[in-house]
Design a protein around this motif. Sequence first.
Motif, short mmCIF file in Angstrom:
data_model
loop_
_atom_site.label_atom_id
_atom_site.label_comp_id
_atom_site.label_asym_id
_atom_site.label_seq_id
_atom_site.Cartn_x
_atom_site.Cartn_y
_atom_site.Cartn_z
N TYR A 70 2.20 -2.21 16.15
CA TYR A 70 0.88 -2.66 16.63
C TYR A 70 0.82 -3.98 16.68
O TYR A 70 -0.35 -4.67 16.84
N TRP A 71 1.96 -4.97 16.77
CA TRP A 71 2.08 -6.10 16.80
C TRP A 71 3.38 -6.64 17.15
O TRP A 71 4.29 -6.34 16.80
N ARG B 143 5.20 -6.02 13.84
CA ARG B 143 4.69 -5.15 12.67
C ARG B 143 4.51 -3.60 13.12
O ARG B 143 4.31 -3.21 14.27
N ASP C 13 3.59 0.28 11.22
CA ASP C 13 3.18 1.40 9.82
C ASP C 13 3.64 2.68 10.54
O ASP C 13 4.03 2.97 11.43
N SER D 111 0.85 -1.14 0.03
CA SER D 111 0.02 -0.02 0.05
C SER D 111 0.60 1.11 0.00
O SER D 111 2.19 1.03 0.18
N ARG E 62 0.99 3.54 2.06
CA ARG E 62 1.52 3.57 3.37
C ARG E 62 2.64 2.61 3.75
O ARG E 62 2.61 1.61 3.52
N ARG F 226 4.91 -10.06 19.12
CA ARG F 226 4.50 -11.39 19.81
C ARG F 226 5.57 -12.37 19.63
O ARG F 226 6.24 -12.62 18.44
#
Lengths: 138, 139
Positions: free
Chosen positions: B106-107, B135, B137, B61, B63, B109
């Motif tokens: 945002y992630w 993750r 962005d 994308s 972004r 783990r």
Amino acid sequence: MAEANRYTGKNVTIVFDGVTISNDYSELSIERSIGLAEKTAGADDDASYNTTYRSSRWSLKLFNTGEADASIRTKLKVGTTALLTVYPKGNTTGRPVLSFTAIVENYKDMWKFNDNTATEVSGVSTGAWASDIDALVS
Amino acid sequence: MPDLFAGIERGITQRLLASAELLSIVGERIYADIAPEDPHGNVNYPLVLFSQVMGDYSNDSPRDNATCRYRVVCVATDTATAVRGAEAVFNALQDKPLDVPGWACYWIRADKAFARAEREEKTTYFRRGADYFMRFDRA
């Protein structure tokens, strides 16, 4: 240098109802088709048709926050009818532009635990296109 | 976008140094890639090492967004300490997004456990930990 005979979607600009919705888009497709009325007679060896009317379907896949968002989620609610304008190579003079009144027919979110959620929106065009294939940004 | 991965290393270090549980096990011996030697050429254990396993700018994308994986392990001269250190790292990182300037995490783990033992000059070094998938962005 001559223009490359290939291009990607990285410069695509999508405007729906006056709002740019391509800032985090992933895929856009627009498909045009023509209706056909068959006129093949029983004794004919080959099928033949008359063309009837054009129709178009579009679909868009984009990322978003999942929250109320006036520019994306609110604009793209099902049933919304508004002008969809697509600049395949950016909103630049002399570049292509496609534009038609679009109806949002489907809106789909699918959540996966371990993947990005992308919203898929699709619909149809209604009426004649405002800017058809081969139109350029003036 | 090279600033992302430098920022991630700072973010991991900050997050681990903020863990009282981890500090009680390894002190402030938390290092990127390789542990430094003291003036006598020795390395003090236990310690935590982290290093990048993969990094990927997704390009799906306009972004900017990226995914990456970092291996974070506790190295100790006994298994129990290495396991406790790895658990403390897990408690410090699992679902606790890193602060990386200019980016939104945002992630984060653990997605692969890691264990290895190596014997060197009559000492066995136990490594326990995990690969952490992240993750980001553009904020």
